[in-house]
Write a protein that holds these residues in place. Structure first.
Motif, PDB file in Angstrom:
ATOM      1  N   ARG A  44      -3.580 -55.061 -50.432  1.00  0.00           N
ATOM      2  CA  ARG A  44      -2.610 -56.145 -50.257  1.00  0.00           C
ATOM      3  C   ARG A  44      -1.227 -55.631 -49.893  1.00  0.00           C
ATOM      4  NH1 ARG A  44      -6.150 -59.408 -49.198  1.00  0.00           N
ATOM      5  NH2 ARG A  44      -7.123 -60.632 -50.816  1.00  0.00           N
ATOM      6  N   HIS A  45      -0.879 -54.458 -50.423  1.00  0.00           N
ATOM      7  CA  HIS A  45       0.444 -53.931 -50.111  1.00  0.00           C
ATOM      8  C   HIS A  45       0.433 -53.309 -48.716  1.00  0.00           C
ATOM      9  CE1 HIS A  45       4.246 -51.822 -50.411  1.00  0.00           C
ATOM     10  NE2 HIS A  45       4.493 -52.538 -51.504  1.00  0.00           N
ATOM     11  N   PRO A  46       1.434 -53.617 -47.906  1.00  0.00           N
ATOM     12  CA  PRO A  46       1.459 -53.065 -46.549  1.00  0.00           C
ATOM     13  C   PRO A  46       1.397 -51.543 -46.532  1.00  0.00           C
ATOM     14  CG  PRO A  46       3.140 -54.751 -46.776  1.00  0.00           C
ATOM     15  CD  PRO A  46       2.547 -54.546 -48.145  1.00  0.00           C
ATOM     16  N   TYR A  47       1.945 -50.894 -47.566  1.00  0.00           N
ATOM     17  CA  TYR A  47       1.893 -49.438 -47.596  1.00  0.00           C
ATOM     18  C   TYR A  47       0.459 -48.958 -47.799  1.00  0.00           C
ATOM     19  CZ  TYR A  47       2.564 -44.615 -48.948  1.00  0.00           C
ATOM     20  OH  TYR A  47       2.471 -43.258 -49.016  1.00  0.00           O
ATOM     21  N   PHE A  83      10.163 -49.815 -49.698  1.00  0.00           N
ATOM     22  CA  PHE A  83       9.331 -49.575 -48.514  1.00  0.00           C
ATOM     23  C   PHE A  83       9.899 -50.276 -47.279  1.00  0.00           C
ATOM     24  CE2 PHE A  83       5.161 -50.404 -46.190  1.00  0.00           C
ATOM     25  CZ  PHE A  83       5.028 -49.108 -45.735  1.00  0.00           C
ATOM     26  N   HIS A  84      10.986 -51.044 -47.437  1.00  0.00           N
ATOM     27  CA  HIS A  84      11.393 -51.893 -46.314  1.00  0.00           C
ATOM     28  C   HIS A  84      11.790 -51.132 -45.054  1.00  0.00           C
ATOM     29  CE1 HIS A  84      15.834 -51.732 -47.403  1.00  0.00           C
ATOM     30  NE2 HIS A  84      15.869 -51.661 -46.099  1.00  0.00           N
ATOM     31  N   THR A  85      12.241 -49.851 -45.225  1.00  0.00           N
ATOM     32  CA  THR A  85      12.649 -49.102 -44.032  1.00  0.00           C
ATOM     33  C   THR A  85      11.471 -48.737 -43.124  1.00  0.00           C
ATOM     34  OG1 THR A  85      12.522 -47.067 -45.311  1.00  0.00           O
ATOM     35  CG2 THR A  85      14.697 -48.072 -45.097  1.00  0.00           C
ATOM     36  N   SER A 111       3.171 -55.017 -55.578  1.00  0.00           N
ATOM     37  CA  SER A 111       4.597 -55.301 -55.565  1.00  0.00           C
ATOM     38  C   SER A 111       5.051 -55.514 -54.136  1.00  0.00           C
ATOM     39  CB  SER A 111       5.381 -54.187 -56.260  1.00  0.00           C
ATOM     40  OG  SER A 111       5.815 -53.243 -55.355  1.00  0.00           O
ATOM     41  N   CYS A 112       4.928 -56.758 -53.690  1.00  0.00           N
ATOM     42  CA  CYS A 112       5.313 -57.094 -52.323  1.00  0.00           C
ATOM     43  C   CYS A 112       5.528 -58.598 -52.234  1.00  0.00           C
ATOM     44  CB  CYS A 112       4.216 -56.670 -51.358  1.00  0.00           C
ATOM     45  SG  CYS A 112       4.502 -57.248 -49.675  1.00  0.00           S
ATOM     46  N   PHE A 113       6.562 -59.005 -51.503  1.00  0.00           N
ATOM     47  CA  PHE A 113       6.829 -60.430 -51.324  1.00  0.00           C
ATOM     48  C   PHE A 113       5.902 -61.057 -50.270  1.00  0.00           C
ATOM     49  CE2 PHE A 113      11.186 -58.897 -52.545  1.00  0.00           C
ATOM     50  CZ  PHE A 113      11.173 -59.458 -53.807  1.00  0.00           C
ATOM     51  N   PHE A 114       5.444 -60.242 -49.347  1.00  0.00           N
ATOM     52  CA  PHE A 114       4.615 -60.781 -48.256  1.00  0.00           C
ATOM     53  C   PHE A 114       3.328 -59.967 -48.139  1.00  0.00           C
ATOM     54  CE2 PHE A 114       9.141 -61.154 -47.133  1.00  0.00           C
ATOM     55  CZ  PHE A 114       9.271 -62.544 -47.131  1.00  0.00           C
ATOM     56  N   PRO A 115       2.501 -60.001 -49.158  1.00  0.00           N
ATOM     57  CA  PRO A 115       1.317 -59.131 -49.130  1.00  0.00           C
ATOM     58  C   PRO A 115       0.363 -59.483 -47.988  1.00  0.00           C
ATOM     59  CG  PRO A 115       1.201 -60.671 -50.972  1.00  0.00           C
ATOM     60  CD  PRO A 115       2.554 -60.831 -50.360  1.00  0.00           C
ATOM     61  N   THR A 121      14.096 -56.835 -55.051  1.00  0.00           N
ATOM     62  CA  THR A 121      13.070 -55.860 -55.417  1.00  0.00           C
ATOM     63  C   THR A 121      11.812 -56.581 -55.881  1.00  0.00           C
ATOM     64  OG1 THR A 121      14.853 -54.424 -56.163  1.00  0.00           O
ATOM     65  CG2 THR A 121      12.610 -53.817 -56.816  1.00  0.00           C
ATOM     66  N   PRO A 122      10.700 -56.373 -55.177  1.00  0.00           N
ATOM     67  CA  PRO A 122       9.478 -57.079 -55.587  1.00  0.00           C
ATOM     68  C   PRO A 122       8.903 -56.486 -56.870  1.00  0.00           C
ATOM     69  CG  PRO A 122       9.002 -55.622 -53.739  1.00  0.00           C
ATOM     70  CD  PRO A 122      10.479 -55.535 -53.993  1.00  0.00           C
ATOM     71  N   PRO A 123       8.586 -57.325 -57.861  1.00  0.00           N
ATOM     72  CA  PRO A 123       7.963 -56.815 -59.079  1.00  0.00           C
ATOM     73  C   PRO A 123       6.487 -56.490 -58.838  1.00  0.00           C
ATOM     74  CG  PRO A 123       8.152 -59.190 -59.192  1.00  0.00           C
ATOM     75  CD  PRO A 123       8.775 -58.776 -57.886  1.00  0.00           C
TER      76      PRO A 123
END
Ligand SMILES: Nc1ncnc2c1ncn2[C@@H]1O[C@H](COP(=O)(O)OP(=O)(O)OP(=O)(O)O)[C@@H](O)[C@H]1O
Ligand SMILES: Nc1ncnc2c1ncn2[C@@H]1O[C@H](COP(=O)(O)OP(=O)(O)O)[C@@H](O)[C@H]1O
Ligand code: SF4
Ligand code: SF4
Ligand SMILES: [Mg+2]
Ligand SMILES: [Mg+2]
Lengths: 340, 360
Positions: free
Chosen positions: B257-260, B300-302, B336-340, B315-317
């Motif tokens: 789910r996390h983009p990373y 991770f936003h960069t 921990s992501c707002f837009f998983p 900061t996403p919890p």
């Protein structure tokens, strides 16, 4: 005529303990725009093969008792050091495993790339500087003007590797030898570098020798593969058949020993027992026999040479196609491996 | 919340180990006066639980804080902040004597089989060392020879020195030393990263066999997601000192789910040429930022292909993500992501415009 053709190359080192046969009869050829993947365990002779092509093995201990390395038909083993210097960097470039060993810490990155360009091309200082900024931009370094003025230690590992590639490619070489260019890097950076190499190859038609221990990298990039074991090529062929129908028990075992992202993960790994042999005291018969899961009595007496078993696909093993198939199935059955 | 039959040894809800809000901020010193001019936030608020008997995989790129986290758990490093509970006790509050007792139960296997063994000690003495430290009674030589056999070496190796062994064999020695005291937990910090692939499989199989035989719990640290997939029950993904996603193995690899996590998985080359040709990679731009100056908001936003303005300021919890109904209860999936990344979605695009569709 192939761009690069290596015939029966032997690279030996005279040491106190004896003669180390680091490369012992390796042949391959490479056309423009083609990628050859060389895989094998640590110490199997991959780097020495690369350094032989560049003629960079340290001279007293190294000996080339046999073989030839033909670059556009010219035998590099018989070429003067002066001519070699022209070829290196200009026609044949190399990216090393550890970028720190090949970037000089006391000069700026830009300085080193400009220098490399000026050695090989008749351009002014100013033109070399412009070209430097352009190649740094080509390899995806942001703010290339500023970065060119920085020292290697100010670069991250991935950026240093990019700078190395920039330097290697600054003269648009015909052959690029990349010795584990991404092994020290994180996977997300590795993905960047490999993509970059693919792009540059498409743009300039560079022939690439990609040395790696990562079979995934080979599957991604290579048109053909050479598997090395104890200084020899033990399997050679186009990438697909080598992966889907390996003809040498060592290559088969390597593929079986890998944990994979694309399988469920519940299959038990098949390790290769023991460790690679010393290159001074090689085992009797087949070099792989002490570790081979398919070993037969004859393997201790016969030293199999690389033979074409299918069109374009060669392996060094005494087993017949049927025996090999039978052995693969037997070992899989013992392990309870299910295909998938 | 209690899980059935899990409350053993005084540890609540079946967790052998729990880390809460763990932080390690190394001071950066400068000048003649060695004033603190900043901090390397190597680990920056990690919550983690390890269940009894499981293998928890911990993955992330180099420098993201994996080893630092491991060293804090073992109290080889005093955390800046946070709690480490082992079998329900706060390890960081224990005195020396009690700590020594807990140490018996928590062991580590290091990455570098060359650097982690004292070259001047015989293999026998290396493995006997923990037995001596903890004043274990009985015939030490016999126990060491037994341990050598357990890890697939020969009892005759007792008097040899580390340099006489290959990398894989040295790692076996490291494993023998780790299991010598019958620990409950072993933290394996990149135990196979320095080994050739053919040898990696030997050590992975050994670790799996020992786990079954001795009922061990593992934290398995690696940067190689294929090895982690092979050995782990659950997997936690770290980025810049934080855990960004944790789930059971199947879920994490099938539905990151996390983009990373999704980009990491996409970056790994698969040893199958046809699959490789069919793949569409997400290549992340740029480098991992420095932990001494982490980005604002979501760190991770960069590099994130889905990042928006919102992510730079907030900061996403690490939140619970809804689990698909019907499947086995394999535990929580936290992201921990707002837009998983949602099912079937490409990483680059996010369908939702609301910052809170993560559920939870
Ligand atoms: N100058 C030298 N003198 C003596 N032996 C050497 C020399 N250079 C290399 N060797 C030996 O040649 C063999 C092959 O080395 P090489 O560096 O090619 O291995 P490799 O396949 O590149 O391994 P890795 O995967 O670890 O990079 C090794 O046994 C090495 O010790
Ligand atoms: N003793 C220390 N002093 C200062 N910084 C440190 C120290 N140990 C580790 N670091 C830094 O902390 C970060 C995390 O390191 P580490 O936990 O070793 O990463 P990993 O194991 O994930 O590769 C890195 O930026 C590293 O340089
Ligand atoms: S010749 Fe024998 S030992 Fe060598 S690879 Fe073939 S089966 Fe194995
Ligand atoms: S919160 Fe935003 S920047 Fe962070 S991972 Fe999610 S989408 Fe990317
Ligand atoms: Mg090498
Ligand atoms: Mg580490």
């Amino acid at each position: 005529m192939a761009m690069l053709e290596v015939n029966n190359l032997k690279t030996h080192f005279k040491t106190q303990d004896g003669v180390v046969k680091s490369v012992d009869g390796v042949s391959f050829s490479l056309e423009a725009g083609e990628t050859l993947g060389i895989v094998g365990e640590s110490g199997s002779g991959k780097s020495v093969t690369a350094l032989s092509i560049m003629q960079l093995n340290s001279k007293p201990p190294v000996e080339y008792p046999e073989g030839e390395i033909l670059f556009e038909g010219q035998n590099l083993l018989e070429t003067s050091e002066k001519r070699m210097q022209e070829i290196r960097g200009n026609d044949v470039a190399m990216i090393f495993q550890d970028p720190m060993t090949s970037l000089n810490p006391v000069f700026t990155v830009g300085n080193q790339i400009s220098e490399a360009i000026r050695i090989h091309q008749k351009v002014s200082k100013h033109e070399a500087k412009e070209k430097t900024v352009q190649v740094l931009r080509d390899v995806g370094i942001a703010n290339p003007e500023q970065r060119a003025r920085e020292y290697p230690h100010q670069f991250s590992g991935g950026m240093r590797q990019r700078a190395m590639i920039a330097m290697g490619l600054s003269c648009n070489p015909k052959v690029l030898i990349a010795d584990e260019p991404t092994t020290a890097l994180d996977v997300t950076i590795q993905a960047q570098i490999l993509e970059l190499m693919i792009d540059l190859q498409e743009k300039y038609g560079t022939a690439i020798v990609m040395i790696t221990h990562d079979l995934g990298v080979v599957a991604q990039l290579a048109d053909k593969v050479m598997v090395m074991y104890a200084g020899r090529a033990v399997e050679q062929g186009p990438t697909d058949p080598v992966f889907y129908d390996p003809l040498m028990p060592y290559s088969w075992s390597l593929l079986r020993s890998l944990p994979r992202l694309d399988t469920a993960g519940e299959v038990r790994l098949l390790p290769i027992k023991g460790s690679p042999p010393s290159l001074i005291f090689l085992p009797d018969g087949c070099n792989f026999s002490p570790r081979c899961p398919f070993v037969k009595d004859e393997c201790k007496n016969i030293d199999p040479s690389l033979e074409e078993k299918r069109p374009g696909h060669a392996a060094a093993c005494i087993l017949s196609a049927d025996e090999l198939e039978e052995s693969k199935q037997r070992v899989d059955a013992e392990l309870g491996v299910v295909e998938g | 919340m209690t899980e059935a039959g899990a409350a053993t040894n005084g540890s609540p809800n079946g967790n052998l180990l729990e880390a809460k809000n763990l932080k390690m901020h190394f001071p950066i010193k400068a000048g003649i006066l060695k004033r603190t001019v900043g901090h390397v936030k190597a680990v920056d608020g990690v919550d983690l639980s390890v269940r009894k008997g499981e293998t928890l995989g911990l993955v992330g790129e180099s420098g993201c804080g994996k080893s630092t986290l491991a060293r804090m758990i073992l109290r080889l490093l005093e955390p800046t902040d946070g709690e480490v509970n082992f079998e329900g006790r706060d390890v960081l509050k224990l005195d020396r004597k009690d700590m020594l007792k807990v140490r018996r139960d928590m062991q580590i296997v290091f990455q570098d089989p060359y650097a982690s063994l004292n070259p001047r000690m015989t293999v026998g003495n290396i493995i006997a060392e923990p037995l001596k430290t903890h004043r274990i009674e009985g015939d030490k030589k016999k126990r060491v020879q037994e341990l050598l056999e357990i890890v697939g070496l020969s009892p005759e190796h007792y008097n040899r020195y580390p340099h006489e062994f290959s990398g894989g064999q040295r790692q076996r020695i490291g494993v023998a030393r780790a299991v010598a005291l019958n620990p409950k937990l072993i933290i394996c910090d990149e135990p196979v990263s320095a080994l050739d692939v053919s040898i990696q499989a030997q050590v992975v199989n050994l670790l799996q066999d020992l786990q079954k035989e001795f009922d061990l719990t593992y934290v398995f640290i690696a940067h190689d997601l294929s090895v982690v997939k092979h050995i782990s029950d659950r997997v936690a993904v770290m980025y810049l000192g934080k855990i960004v996603e944790v789930a059971d193995r199947k879920t994490l690899y099938a539905e990151p789910r996390h983009p990373y996590t999704a980009s990491l998985l996409s970056a790994i080359p698969i040893p199958d040429p046809e699959k490789e040709r069919a793949r569409q990679r997400v290549v992340l731009a740029g480098d991992v930022p420095s932990p001494s100056n982490p980005p604002s908001g979501c760190s991770f936003h960069t590099r994130c292909p889905r990042a928006r303005e919102y992510c730079k300021e907030n900061t996403p919890p690490l939140e619970k993500h809804e689990i698909k109904s019907g499947g086995p209860d394999t535990g929580e999936h936290r992201v921990s992501c707002f837009f998983p990344v949602m099912e079937g979605e490409r990483i680059e695009k996010s369908a939702s415009s609301s910052p809170y569709h993560a559920g939870g």
